[in-house]
Design a protein around this motif. Structure first.
Motif, mmCIF file in Angstrom:
data_model
loop_
_atom_site.group_PDB
_atom_site.id
_atom_site.type_symbol
_atom_site.label_atom_id
_atom_site.label_comp_id
_atom_site.label_asym_id
_atom_site.label_seq_id
_atom_site.Cartn_x
_atom_site.Cartn_y
_atom_site.Cartn_z
ATOM 1 N N PRO A 53 -21.865 -9.254 -8.480
ATOM 2 C CA PRO A 53 -21.194 -7.950 -8.424
ATOM 3 C C PRO A 53 -19.982 -7.871 -9.335
ATOM 4 N N GLU A 54 -19.749 -6.677 -9.827
ATOM 5 C CA GLU A 54 -18.497 -6.371 -10.516
ATOM 6 C C GLU A 54 -18.097 -4.961 -10.126
ATOM 7 N N PHE A 55 -16.808 -4.678 -10.251
ATOM 8 C CA PHE A 55 -16.321 -3.370 -9.835
ATOM 9 C C PHE A 55 -15.091 -3.023 -10.658
ATOM 10 N N HIS A 56 -15.043 -1.775 -11.116
ATOM 11 C CA HIS A 56 -13.920 -1.331 -11.936
ATOM 12 C C HIS A 56 -13.487 0.051 -11.458
ATOM 13 N N GLY A 57 -12.391 0.077 -10.705
ATOM 14 C CA GLY A 57 -11.904 1.324 -10.147
ATOM 15 C C GLY A 57 -10.414 1.451 -10.300
ATOM 16 N N ARG A 58 -9.857 2.400 -9.596
ATOM 17 C CA ARG A 58 -8.421 2.663 -9.671
ATOM 18 C C ARG A 58 -7.616 1.593 -8.941
ATOM 19 N N PHE A 59 -8.130 1.142 -7.794
ATOM 20 C CA PHE A 59 -7.404 0.181 -6.959
ATOM 21 C C PHE A 59 -8.035 -1.206 -6.970
ATOM 22 N N VAL A 60 -9.312 -1.271 -7.254
ATOM 23 C CA VAL A 60 -10.057 -2.537 -7.233
ATOM 24 C C VAL A 60 -10.686 -2.744 -8.594
ATOM 25 N N ASP A 61 -10.472 -3.918 -9.162
ATOM 26 C CA ASP A 61 -11.009 -4.188 -10.495
ATOM 27 C C ASP A 61 -11.323 -5.671 -10.624
ATOM 28 N N PHE A 62 -12.610 -5.980 -10.795
ATOM 29 C CA PHE A 62 -12.983 -7.369 -11.050
ATOM 30 C C PHE A 62 -14.271 -7.414 -11.863
ATOM 31 N N ASP A 63 -14.330 -8.422 -12.751
ATOM 32 C CA ASP A 63 -15.530 -8.691 -13.540
ATOM 33 C C ASP A 63 -16.556 -9.414 -12.661
ATOM 34 N N PRO A 64 -17.761 -9.684 -13.168
ATOM 35 C CA PRO A 64 -18.813 -10.286 -12.333
ATOM 36 C C PRO A 64 -18.346 -11.552 -11.606
ATOM 37 N N ILE A 65 -18.710 -11.624 -10.333
ATOM 38 C CA ILE A 65 -18.344 -12.760 -9.491
ATOM 39 C C ILE A 65 -19.566 -13.264 -8.726
ATOM 40 N N TRP A 66 -19.459 -14.473 -8.196
ATOM 41 C CA TRP A 66 -20.408 -14.997 -7.207
ATOM 42 C C TRP A 66 -19.698 -15.004 -5.864
ATOM 43 N N VAL A 83 0.834 -1.194 0.000
ATOM 44 C CA VAL A 83 0.000 0.000 0.000
ATOM 45 C C VAL A 83 0.873 1.249 0.000
ATOM 46 N N ASP A 84 0.624 2.132 -0.948
ATOM 47 C CA ASP A 84 1.296 3.426 -1.001
ATOM 48 C C ASP A 84 0.653 4.332 0.047
ATOM 49 N N PRO A 85 1.411 4.785 1.056
ATOM 50 C CA PRO A 85 0.815 5.611 2.098
ATOM 51 C C PRO A 85 0.131 6.877 1.584
ATOM 52 N N THR A 86 0.587 7.390 0.446
ATOM 53 C CA THR A 86 -0.003 8.630 -0.068
ATOM 54 C C THR A 86 -1.398 8.418 -0.643
ATOM 55 N N THR A 87 -1.770 7.166 -0.910
ATOM 56 C CA THR A 87 -3.101 6.887 -1.454
ATOM 57 C C THR A 87 -3.926 5.998 -0.518
ATOM 58 N N ARG A 88 -3.493 5.883 0.736
ATOM 59 C CA ARG A 88 -4.129 4.924 1.629
ATOM 60 C C ARG A 88 -5.611 5.234 1.874
ATOM 61 N N THR A 89 -5.964 6.503 1.974
ATOM 62 C CA THR A 89 -7.360 6.847 2.241
ATOM 63 C C THR A 89 -8.219 6.613 1.011
ATOM 64 N N ALA A 90 -7.737 7.014 -0.155
ATOM 65 C CA ALA A 90 -8.485 6.786 -1.388
ATOM 66 C C ALA A 90 -8.672 5.296 -1.634
ATOM 67 N N ARG A 91 -7.638 4.504 -1.360
ATOM 68 C CA ARG A 91 -7.741 3.051 -1.524
ATOM 69 C C ARG A 91 -8.783 2.482 -0.566
ATOM 70 N N MET A 92 -8.758 2.924 0.682
ATOM 71 C CA MET A 92 -9.723 2.442 1.672
ATOM 72 C C MET A 92 -11.155 2.701 1.219
ATOM 73 N N LEU A 93 -11.422 3.910 0.764
ATOM 74 C CA LEU A 93 -12.791 4.259 0.381
ATOM 75 C C LEU A 93 -13.244 3.469 -0.838
ATOM 76 N N GLU A 94 -12.359 3.271 -1.789
ATOM 77 C CA GLU A 94 -12.731 2.495 -2.969
ATOM 78 C C GLU A 94 -12.966 1.034 -2.607
ATOM 79 N N GLN A 95 -12.140 0.504 -1.721
ATOM 80 C CA GLN A 95 -12.336 -0.885 -1.317
ATOM 81 C C GLN A 95 -13.664 -1.066 -0.590
#
Length: 283
Positions: free
Chosen positions: A152-165, A127-139
């Motif tokens: 669910p699926e999610f496509h962001g800066r830190f989290v990216d996954f296609d549809p899952i069960w 984890v890059d400390p300079t982006t820790r808060t942005a990463r937390m909120l996206e997660q």
């Protein structure tokens, strides 16, 4: 105002199930656990609480394992994290851990979160400390998607996954309580949270804190939201302080159960006496 307990649950302190039963038996409404996955021996990041980092930081139980066990021996109290260092976890795995604890507890889990302060600890998790808060909120946003959608699926800066069960789903979407007291914390509470956990507000800072609570509720009302609960971590255990917290708009205080164990004595009797004292104060 409600009363709960928060503690660093360690391998040398009071045993987890003894603690959980004792908290519920004494009439508290909640039990929260802290989290640190580890503490790097380099000790470069200064501890916000002072110069010498207490031993307990390196000895904490995994809160989700402990809370799952605690859920099995309690029936009423809320169980939560104060706070989980979300950005140090894989969000898909953490979403399942949280949902599992919530299922086992029958919907009693509360998800207190924070970005963390120990930069070396974060670095060991990539984890890059300079982006820790942005990463937390996206997660957190990704986890809410997993909890609420069948594919669910999610496509962001830190989290990216296609549809899952991913099951189980939680009994309820756990309330997300945003920890912290910095200048932008209310923004995060309003954008991603269901509650706020400020940390150890001294009586000397109570006037300013009261203004921040009022600001939070006004901004929530302006955004068309209802009352946002405020849970104070580390409340002073004095009657006059508790009265002041209530007047300031605090909905719940968490008394911090101190580290009373040692290698020779788990400190169980001392911990139970302290819980008795706090329970009497709460009455």
């Amino acid at each position: 105002m409600d009363y709960g307990v928060v503690t660093f649950l360690t391998d040398y302190g009071i045993e987890p199930l003894v603690l959980a039963r004792a908290v519920e038996e004494r009439g508290f409404g909640s039990l929260f656990l802290t989290e640190h996955t580890h503490i790097p021996t380099s000790r470069e990041s200064p501890w916000p609480g002072g110069s010498e980092l207490p031993r307990q930081y390196a000895h904490t139980f995994d809160p989700f394992v402990a809370l799952g066990a605690m859920a099995a021996v309690t029936e009423r109290i809320s169980l939560g994290t104060a706070v989980s260092l979300v950005n140090q976890h894989d969000p898909i795995v953490l979403a399942k851990q949280v949902a599992s604890v919530d299922q086992i507890s029958g919907g009693r889990f509360e998800f207190g979160i924070g970005p963390g302060w120990n930069r070396e600890e974060m670095a060991n998790h990539g984890v890059d400390p300079t982006t820790r808060t942005a990463r937390m909120l996206e997660q957190v946003a990704a986890m809410k998607t997993i909890w609420t959608e069948p594919e669910p699926e999610f496509h962001g800066r830190f989290v990216d996954f296609d549809p899952i069960w991913s099951w189980p789903k939680p009994v309820q979407v756990p309330p997300v309580l945003i920890g912290g007291g910095g200048p932008t914390v209310l923004d995060r509470v309003l954008s991603h949270g269901d509650g706020w956990i400020p940390l150890r507000v001294p009586m000397s800072a109570l006037d300013e804190f009261t203004k921040r609570v009022a600001e939070l509720q006004q901004r929530a009302a302006d955004a068309g939201r209802g009352h946002i609960p405020v849970t104070l971590y580390g409340a002073a255990s004095k009657p006059e302080a508790l009265a002041s917290y209530a007047e300031a708009g605090v909905d719940r205080v968490l008394f911090e159960l101190p580290d009373l164990g040692s290698d020779d004595d788990r400190g169980t009797d001392a911990a139970l006496r302290e819980l008795d004292r706090l329970a009497e104060l709460a009455r």
